[in-house]
Write a protein that holds these residues in place. Structure first.
Motif, PDB file in Angstrom:
ATOM      1  N   ALA A 208      -0.037   5.045 -20.213  1.00 21.32           N
ATOM      2  CA  ALA A 208      -1.429   5.248 -19.816  1.00 21.32           C
ATOM      3  C   ALA A 208      -2.044   3.937 -19.336  1.00 21.32           C
ATOM      4  O   ALA A 208      -2.692   3.888 -18.286  1.00 21.32           O
ATOM      5  CB  ALA A 208      -2.231   5.825 -20.980  1.00 21.32           C
ATOM      6  N   ALA A 209      -1.805   2.855 -20.087  1.00 18.73           N
ATOM      7  CA  ALA A 209      -2.368   1.561 -19.698  1.00 18.73           C
ATOM      8  C   ALA A 209      -1.802   1.121 -18.352  1.00 18.73           C
ATOM      9  O   ALA A 209      -2.529   0.648 -17.474  1.00 18.73           O
ATOM     10  CB  ALA A 209      -2.047   0.514 -20.765  1.00 18.73           C
ATOM     11  N   ARG A 210      -0.488   1.308 -18.177  1.00 22.91           N
ATOM     12  CA  ARG A 210       0.163   0.960 -16.922  1.00 22.91           C
ATOM     13  C   ARG A 210      -0.431   1.783 -15.785  1.00 22.91           C
ATOM     14  O   ARG A 210      -0.652   1.282 -14.683  1.00 22.91           O
ATOM     15  CB  ARG A 210       1.659   1.239 -17.081  1.00 22.91           C
ATOM     16  CG  ARG A 210       2.493   1.137 -15.824  1.00 22.91           C
ATOM     17  CD  ARG A 210       3.943   1.469 -16.182  1.00 22.91           C
ATOM     18  NE  ARG A 210       4.780   1.644 -15.015  1.00 22.91           N
ATOM     19  CZ  ARG A 210       4.910   2.784 -14.358  1.00 22.91           C
ATOM     20  NH1 ARG A 210       4.233   3.851 -14.741  1.00 22.91           N
ATOM     21  NH2 ARG A 210       5.707   2.861 -13.307  1.00 22.91           N
TER      22      ARG A 210
ATOM     23  N   PRO C 103       2.247 -10.398 -10.620  1.00 26.07           N
ATOM     24  CA  PRO C 103       2.029 -10.147  -9.185  1.00 26.07           C
ATOM     25  C   PRO C 103       2.232  -8.674  -8.812  1.00 26.07           C
ATOM     26  O   PRO C 103       1.682  -8.212  -7.806  1.00 26.07           O
ATOM     27  CB  PRO C 103       3.091 -11.028  -8.508  1.00 26.07           C
ATOM     28  CG  PRO C 103       3.410 -12.081  -9.494  1.00 26.07           C
ATOM     29  CD  PRO C 103       3.261 -11.436 -10.847  1.00 26.07           C
ATOM     30  N   THR C 104       3.007  -7.930  -9.619  1.00 28.24           N
ATOM     31  CA  THR C 104       3.276  -6.534  -9.293  1.00 28.24           C
ATOM     32  C   THR C 104       2.048  -5.668  -9.489  1.00 28.24           C
ATOM     33  O   THR C 104       1.867  -4.660  -8.796  1.00 28.24           O
ATOM     34  CB  THR C 104       4.423  -6.014 -10.193  1.00 28.24           C
ATOM     35  OG1 THR C 104       5.505  -6.934 -10.109  1.00 28.24           O
ATOM     36  CG2 THR C 104       4.890  -4.645  -9.746  1.00 28.24           C
ATOM     37  N   VAL C 105       1.221  -6.045 -10.459  1.00 28.42           N
ATOM     38  CA  VAL C 105       0.084  -5.185 -10.777  1.00 28.42           C
ATOM     39  C   VAL C 105      -1.229  -5.701 -10.209  1.00 28.42           C
ATOM     40  O   VAL C 105      -2.267  -5.069 -10.383  1.00 28.42           O
ATOM     41  CB  VAL C 105      -0.047  -4.987 -12.306  1.00 28.42           C
ATOM     42  CG1 VAL C 105       1.109  -4.157 -12.815  1.00 28.42           C
ATOM     43  CG2 VAL C 105      -0.117  -6.303 -13.028  1.00 28.42           C
ATOM     44  N   VAL C 106      -1.167  -6.852  -9.536  1.00 24.19           N
ATOM     45  CA  VAL C 106      -2.369  -7.292  -8.829  1.00 24.19           C
ATOM     46  C   VAL C 106      -2.658  -6.242  -7.753  1.00 24.19           C
ATOM     47  O   VAL C 106      -1.745  -5.767  -7.099  1.00 24.19           O
ATOM     48  CB  VAL C 106      -2.123  -8.673  -8.188  1.00 24.19           C
ATOM     49  CG1 VAL C 106      -3.206  -9.013  -7.178  1.00 24.19           C
ATOM     50  CG2 VAL C 106      -2.019  -9.732  -9.245  1.00 24.19           C
ATOM     51  N   GLU C 161       8.589  -4.039 -12.188  1.00 21.93           N
ATOM     52  CA  GLU C 161       9.248  -2.887 -12.806  1.00 21.93           C
ATOM     53  C   GLU C 161      10.769  -3.082 -12.874  1.00 21.93           C
ATOM     54  O   GLU C 161      11.399  -2.782 -13.875  1.00 21.93           O
ATOM     55  CB  GLU C 161       8.915  -1.611 -12.027  1.00 21.93           C
ATOM     56  CG  GLU C 161       7.423  -1.366 -11.842  1.00 21.93           C
ATOM     57  CD  GLU C 161       6.851  -0.349 -12.829  1.00 21.93           C
ATOM     58  OE1 GLU C 161       7.395   0.748 -12.933  1.00 21.93           O
ATOM     59  OE2 GLU C 161       5.851  -0.677 -13.495  1.00 21.93           O
ATOM     60  N   GLY C 162      11.340  -3.610 -11.788  1.00 18.13           N
ATOM     61  CA  GLY C 162      12.781  -3.880 -11.785  1.00 18.13           C
ATOM     62  C   GLY C 162      13.135  -4.945 -12.810  1.00 18.13           C
ATOM     63  O   GLY C 162      14.169  -4.857 -13.484  1.00 18.13           O
ATOM     64  N   PHE C 163      12.268  -5.931 -12.955  1.00 22.44           N
ATOM     65  CA  PHE C 163      12.459  -6.991 -13.944  1.00 22.44           C
ATOM     66  C   PHE C 163      12.501  -6.401 -15.349  1.00 22.44           C
ATOM     67  O   PHE C 163      13.367  -6.752 -16.163  1.00 22.44           O
ATOM     68  CB  PHE C 163      11.319  -8.001 -13.792  1.00 22.44           C
ATOM     69  CG  PHE C 163      11.145  -8.946 -14.950  1.00 22.44           C
ATOM     70  CD1 PHE C 163      12.120  -9.875 -15.257  1.00 22.44           C
ATOM     71  CD2 PHE C 163       9.985  -8.900 -15.720  1.00 22.44           C
ATOM     72  CE1 PHE C 163      11.958 -10.746 -16.323  1.00 22.44           C
ATOM     73  CE2 PHE C 163       9.815  -9.766 -16.788  1.00 22.44           C
ATOM     74  CZ  PHE C 163      10.805 -10.688 -17.086  1.00 22.44           C
ATOM     75  N   VAL C 164      11.599  -5.465 -15.618  1.00 24.87           N
ATOM     76  CA  VAL C 164      11.569  -4.843 -16.946  1.00 24.87           C
ATOM     77  C   VAL C 164      12.852  -4.042 -17.194  1.00 24.87           C
ATOM     78  O   VAL C 164      13.434  -4.084 -18.287  1.00 24.87           O
ATOM     79  CB  VAL C 164      10.320  -3.940 -17.097  1.00 24.87           C
ATOM     80  CG1 VAL C 164      10.407  -3.087 -18.342  1.00 24.87           C
ATOM     81  CG2 VAL C 164       9.069  -4.805 -17.147  1.00 24.87           C
ATOM     82  N   ILE C 165      13.345  -3.342 -16.164  1.00 18.35           N
ATOM     83  CA  ILE C 165      14.596  -2.586 -16.303  1.00 18.35           C
ATOM     84  C   ILE C 165      15.766  -3.548 -16.565  1.00 18.35           C
ATOM     85  O   ILE C 165      16.585  -3.329 -17.471  1.00 18.35           O
ATOM     86  CB  ILE C 165      14.859  -1.746 -15.033  1.00 18.35           C
ATOM     87  CG1 ILE C 165      13.783  -0.653 -14.894  1.00 18.35           C
ATOM     88  CG2 ILE C 165      16.248  -1.119 -15.068  1.00 18.35           C
ATOM     89  CD1 ILE C 165      13.835   0.085 -13.569  1.00 18.35           C
TER      90      ILE C 165
END
Lengths: 284, 331, 284, 331
Positions: A208-210, C103-106, C161-165
């Motif tokens: 949800a936050a994402r 930078p992904t969520v900016v 997102e790829g970084f998190v994976i």
């Protein structure tokens, strides 16, 4: 092994130089008047004062807020719902998972075209079905609330990455808990309510936050493609508003002020996400 | 609860082949076998978590073969403790009752009773993560007890515990069974658990029953070489015709180390050299290498010969098990 | 528990109706001439014939291809590299992970504004650094290859997102393997080369396949914001090309034909991804 | 290799408290203790995978305390087999040599030798996933052997195996040690492994050494109640002053079930009722409940009294262990 830690510093230093420092500098632009051609001219907090008084900005803020309120619950429910329905390795479930993922990776332009046709008031299938049922032709793209709803609907089907995260979370729940509940005679709904959802709570909160953060981004392309911010500016979200100020009116200083306000909202959402993750020990 | 019969086969790989047995009221039946012998599959079929290809399961007078697990009136204890980590201990114990929409006051008194029986009253408000391994195991027993089912199914409930806890919880299970008198099927790979817990034991191997009987039956009169070797503290000593002269019709002779005595060379049935001595404290295992056999004898502490000595091995008659060429017991 | 499977059908049916059937119908649009106002007029494979002959389409295809070739290896290397450097739970690594994700969520608009300023040939810091070093002012946004490079660079920092994976994949490797290698005297680089990368190979392939699909999408917004498809159409990617045909020239039939070609490319990339996943048993 | 000393403490929680011992050349030293006693931490400190807060580790004449693990010349076998799943068995065994840039032909001959020693020649081209649990364990032993290190460190190498394999691999380890003569530190929580494998045993509890000695020393002359209870097949019987009259200065008397004899009521040192009988095959454990004690006696099969009978318990003098109020052995 410790050596690789040392390698991290140049990279992070570069990241800092390339992103963090310029971000601060870009934030500084928010205190200037700047057309992209001449040098920026310092104007203090004029841009922010204008923002507060700008009914267009307040409208965009309201539209983005509405979008978050309508979209996030629906999207998260769809992600988690699909994950719960499709987590088993059964015949056809691979194809079903691919079907859920598919709309997310369809090129945005193709996806927008598809919806433009779907919702066409004269020839689209939605209008056709409404006519066949004897109902009025729904004026989805010409009515402010209809347009808002249409853009939310477009987003509800693009849940691929969140779906995969929810799927992984569901699969990590130990099977023995479900065997045990099954021997104890618990119904599927009872188990979902008492076991699955509480155990997935941290992931659901994270999703949800994402999604709040993503909502500021994902609303841009459909609004640009499908409704061009209309009708009557009902789908002029913050991102579209900033885009227009910057690239239609070349008010880059003012656009920076809007970007800063968006960044503050994003940062708050990320902080909330971080707190959730920390609380449930999802991060180190 | 009258009896329980079960026989079926499963295809490729046949995890179970025509397994049948009955369970009488109040009995504690242990199913024992090496890993991969189909023990857990059997238990899951009885619980209804897996469907047999053929055969049926009866509980009391009911044929429950096609009933879902929840309608079979059985309670199961799993190898992993399978507690809900987000619920308190009291909510965990109450779960089977709440799942069946039992009235709240009945639930409360049943939880209190089960908790008292398994000495969990002090931890009812904690969460599973705050408990020790032994406490968690007792909670999963309490959760099974609280329902008062017709049959208890236990799938290696001690496997994940360490040695000292195992003995403690084993005693707890024995006491619980004596107190409640509910028919129980207990699955384990550990022959000591099987011998000490079971009223009767079913020995399973490759999905088929090798022998069924009381612990004493199985130890004193094993039906074949596998059972003879599987039960007992140490691997059984086996002698074929290359090792010694065998009675006619006998293919293999088995004698347990605890029934094997050391003698002067030539005085016993076979002889060889001592190659290793394992001291266990009050007793020692002496390993003897012969020309065509390797055998062990259990001797008292202080009675060990030197490594390298030549010794004979003698066997006391009633403890010698003879098997024919098709691996069946003679006599 | 089986009951929840039955609930899956209405949902998937709805998904099929809302997405799959209309997608086919939208594909059918590719065989028509359609301006969005009148009824579509069937024109057979005219649109596809025109596509083949359209130098603008071939150019866009080439631009998208170049973008994939330049962007995907860099992005995947950055995802995996950051994951290997930052997977440990050490002091400051949480902040570093947040910095990589940021930078992904900016918001896209804010991110684009930032780069527009970064690369400004007169007042931007990149030009400033070049001038300080005595080099020529880099003409990143006015030179075709410079613009392509700039858009690739923008993408390299949006790898959250790829970084998190990749991070999750690295963390799932058993610690005992690393303890063992360490006692055996293996150097960090030897372990990375012989143990970590081979064991992460399936995830790396998956990330690459996913990134090919995403590349068709992520290139759209920066090209629209930053370069407007130029200079000299060097950054007119397929998505931007389709967008212009549809929403500037209202050739919706022709745009549909482009969308269909993009969909075919996407489907091929997804199929490759599926094969990789299947081969390494990452899917059921 | 001359000796190895180690002593340090760690703060909050102190996983190890001033642990010191020496290892002589070619010795097989077993460190045994319950889970949480700091055994693994100790081994990881010796290997260099964790850093001690205080104290030092010496191997031969070298102080290796501040050296990285790879420079200590030790090889370690882990509880999980820790094989590289994407490499063949032969590449797995070769890994420690390749990591040190050993020439290819030396590597080949060393791998062949190690594989021959552990009977792995036939599976060298397979991957770990295709091997059985026992084979995987032998591969991890071969990988340790191939380097010819100064010290072997083994962290519960048998813990993840099932009962029958455990005995087999234990024999393998014993044979390997006899053949190579490399000093070895072997960590386990299982007292049977400790008794049968160790030349000397270090008993660890809560991070501190309780006693060090040969298996016979520890069994015959346990230094305190913990050691007395930890080693031995069954929990030791403990009697305090409420249970019987004790010699002056003695707080607790310990007698193992194998040294406890059943007598007529009143004839032994204490008496009570038989409450439970566990039949183990050739022998049975009789549990006796007295007024202020619970004790077990080991009797031969067929010599068990009835449950409920009143019996006395007698102890043979040399096997009675007396401890003073500060838990130290008397005599």
């Amino acid at each position: 092994m410790k050596g690789s830690d040392r390698l991290a510093f140049p990279f992070l230093g570069g990241l800092g130089l390339l992103i963090a420092l310029p971000a601060l500098a870009a934030a500084a632009l928010a205190f200037t008047e700047y057309s992209g051609l001449g040098a920026p001219r310092f104007v203090g907090i004029d841009n922010f004062e204008r923002l507060i008084g700008d009914s267009g900005f307040r409208e965009a803020l309201g539209n983005s807020g509405l979008y978050v309120l309508m979209s996030v619950p629906l999207r998260v429910a769809a992600m988690v719902g699909c994950a719960l329905l499709l987590h088993r390795r059964a015949r056809g479930s691979g194809a079903a998972r691919a079907a859920v993922y598919m709309p997310t990776v369809v090129p945005d332009a193709a996806y927008a075209l598809l919806w433009l046709w779907l919702l066409n008031p004269l020839y689209g299938p939605v209008a056709g079905i409404a006519a066949a049922l004897g109902a009025d032709t729904p004026s989805l793209l010409t009515d402010p609330w209809g347009a808002r709803l249409a853009i939310v609907m477009m987003g509800v089907f693009q849940i691929g990455e969140g779906f995969v995260i929810a799927l992984a979370a569901r699969r990590s729940l130990p099977g023995a808990l479900y065997d045990s509940a099954s021997v104890d005679g618990a119904s599927g709904w009872f188990v979902t309510r008492k076991v699955t959802l509480p155990m997935m709570a941290p992931v659901i909160l994270l999703l949800a936050a994402r999604d709040v953060v993503l909502a500021l981004q994902t609303s841009f392309v459909p609004a640009l493609f499908l409704t061009d911010g209309g009708p009557r500016r009902a789908t002029t979200y913050l991102s579209l508003f900033a885009y227009r100020q910057a690239f239609r009116y070349f008010k880059l200083g003012y656009a920076s002020a809007i970007a800063v306000s968006m960044f503050v909202i994003t940062a708050l959402a990320i902080y909330a996400q971080y707190r959730v993750a920390k609380r449930y020990r999802l991060l180190g | 609860m009258e009896g329980l019969t079960k026989s079926y086969s499963r295809s490729v790989p046949p995890a179970l082949r025509e397994v049948s047995f009955e369970l009488t009221e109040g009995e504690l039946l242990v199913v024992v076998g090496p890993s991969g012998s189909g023990k857990s599959t059997l238990l899951r079929c009885i619980a209804g978590l897996e469907a047999p290809d053929r055969g049926s399961v009866h509980i009391g007078n009911r044929d429950v073969t096609s009933l879902p697990p929840g309608a079979r009136d059985v309670a199961m204890v799993f190898q992993e403790h399978a507690l809900y980590p987000h619920m308190t201990i009291s909510a965990n114990i109450a779960f089977p009752l709440l799942a069946r929409k039992t009235p709240r006051d009945e639930v409360d008194s049943a939880v209190r009773e089960a908790a008292a029986m398994l000495d969990l009253v002090g931890v009812l408000d904690r969460h599973p993560g705050q408990l020790s391994g032994g406490e968690r195991r007792r909670v999963s027993l309490a959760r099974a007890v609280v329902r008062e089912p017709a049959v208890f199914l236990m799938d290696e409930p001690l496997a994940s515990l360490d040695v000292s806890l195992r003995l403690k919880i084993r005693t707890e299970i024995k006491r619980m069974h004596a107190q409640l008198g509910v028919a129980t099927i207990y699955v384990t790979h550990d022959q000591v658990e099987a011998m000490t817990l079971g009223h009767r034991i079913v020995v399973l191997k490759d999905g088929a029953v090798e022998q069924t009987g009381t612990p004493t039956d199985l130890y004193d009169r094993p039906a074949n070489v596998f059972v003879a070797g599987f039960l007992g503290r140490f691997p059984i000593n086996l002698f074929d015709e290359k090792a010694m002269t065998l009675p006619s019709g006998t293919a293999i002779l088995g004698v347990r180390p605890e029934n094997t005595e050391l003698t002067q060379p030539g005085a016993g049935s076979v002889s060889g050299h001592v190659i290793e001595i394992d001291r266990l404290g009050s007793e020692s295992v002496v390993t003897v290498q012969g020309e065509a056999f390797l055998a062990r004898a259990l001797v008292g502490s202080g009675e060990e010969p030197e490594t390298g000595t030549e010794v004979g091995l003698a066997f006391a008659e009633p403890a010698v098990h003879a098997f024919d060429p098709s691996d069946r017991r003679i006599g």
